[in-house]
Design an enzyme around this catalytic site. Structure first.
Site, PDB file in Angstrom:
ATOM      1  N   HIS A 152       0.862  -1.187   0.000  1.00 38.64           N
ATOM      2  CA  HIS A 152       0.000   0.000   0.000  1.00 38.64           C
ATOM      3  C   HIS A 152       0.895   1.234   0.000  1.00 38.64           C
ATOM      4  CE1 HIS A 152      -3.865   2.053   1.693  1.00 38.64           C
ATOM      5  NE2 HIS A 152      -3.151   2.901   0.967  1.00 38.64           N
ATOM      6  N   GLU A 180      -2.664  -1.642  -3.115  1.00 41.47           N
ATOM      7  CA  GLU A 180      -3.749  -0.886  -2.499  1.00 41.47           C
ATOM      8  C   GLU A 180      -3.438   0.602  -2.563  1.00 41.47           C
ATOM      9  OE1 GLU A 180      -4.876  -4.111   1.024  1.00 41.47           O
ATOM     10  OE2 GLU A 180      -3.826  -2.243   1.533  1.00 41.47           O
ATOM     11  N   HIS A 218      -7.993  -6.138   7.308  1.00 34.81           N
ATOM     12  CA  HIS A 218      -7.779  -5.127   8.342  1.00 34.81           C
ATOM     13  C   HIS A 218      -8.026  -5.727   9.728  1.00 34.81           C
ATOM     14  CE1 HIS A 218      -6.657  -0.871   8.668  1.00 34.81           C
ATOM     15  NE2 HIS A 218      -7.178  -0.980   9.875  1.00 34.81           N
TER      16      HIS A 218
END
Length: 238
Positions: free
Chosen positions: A43, A70, A190
């Protein structure tokens, strides 16, 4: 069968805290695959406080499994993803400087923007996934904008899990069932960990992919990276 994608952002955070190339983000990606991971997730954020753009270019030629990138779909992000021909782009609604992702897209409000971004990525042969909360209206809209998959934002599940696992998982089961009916693939991520992952997969066995970074890298400090990846794989295997 659910696939495990390892998010290696925290390796980059450790490296950046000291400067130089130790620990090596590239070696981490290669070893995660060697030890059984079925994908690598990064990410890159605008401030490059962990994964850098150069990391993304460096990693791609050396991994053989899925590469999931991401990020917020800015022009810079879209160029990066298309340059390296990522397997999957997971679109998150983060603001610049945001510490970590903490909510999903409003796919109704941002319909036109997301339709355009997804069309551009899919034209390059890149699978698209939209980071969403377990809200049926949001998921219905995600199907209408042309996304291939959704990624369920699982922090609320992880937070409630120790107190009441069944209550924690209930909205995610409902969301996943709807996504499946709408022919959307389902990812999740997450705050998933060795404590709560198996229950999630037992209840939603048709999740395509889990992306796990913080907890997995933290566990690796004690268990070692190879053993940790095997522990996580054990959680998602029937």
């Amino acid at each position: 069968m659910t696939r495990l994608s390892v998010n290696i952002n925290k390796i980059a955070t450790l490296r950046n805290s000291r400067g130089g190339q130790t620990p090596s983000v590239l070696d981490a990606a290669i070893n995660c695959e060697k030890f059984g991971a079925e994908g690598i997730t990064v990410h890159p954020r605008p401030d490059e406080r962990h994964i850098t753009r150069q990391d993304v270019y460096d990693i791609k030629p050396h991994i053989t499994t899925e590469f999931n990138i991401e990020g917020y779909p800015s022009e810079d992000f879209i160029k990066l993803v298309t340059d390296v021909k990522a397997t999957q782009a997971t679109l998150v609604p983060d603001q610049p400087g945001q510490l970590t992702s903490d909510h999903g897209w409003d796919t109704i409000k941002h319909h036109d923007f997301l339709v355009d971004v997804i069309a551009r990525l899919k034209a390059e042969g890149i699978r698209t996934s939209i980071f969403v909360d377990p809200d049926v209206h949001i998921i219905e809209a995600a199907a209408k904008i042309g996304a291939d998959r959704i990624e369920l934002y699982t922090e609320p599940y992880a937070t409630m899990y120790p107190e009441d696992p069944d209550k924690a998982i209930a909205p995610f089961i409902k969301a996943a069932e709807l996504a499946r009916q709408l022919h959307l693939g389902i990812n999740a991520g997450h705050d998933l960990s060795l404590k709560n992952l198996k229950f999630l997969i037992d209840k939603i066995p048709y999740i395509d992919e889990v992306s796990i970074g913080h907890a997995l890298i933290s566990d690796a400090l004690y268990l070692g990276l190879k053993n940790t990846i095997h522990e996580y794989l054990d959680c998602i295997r029937p």
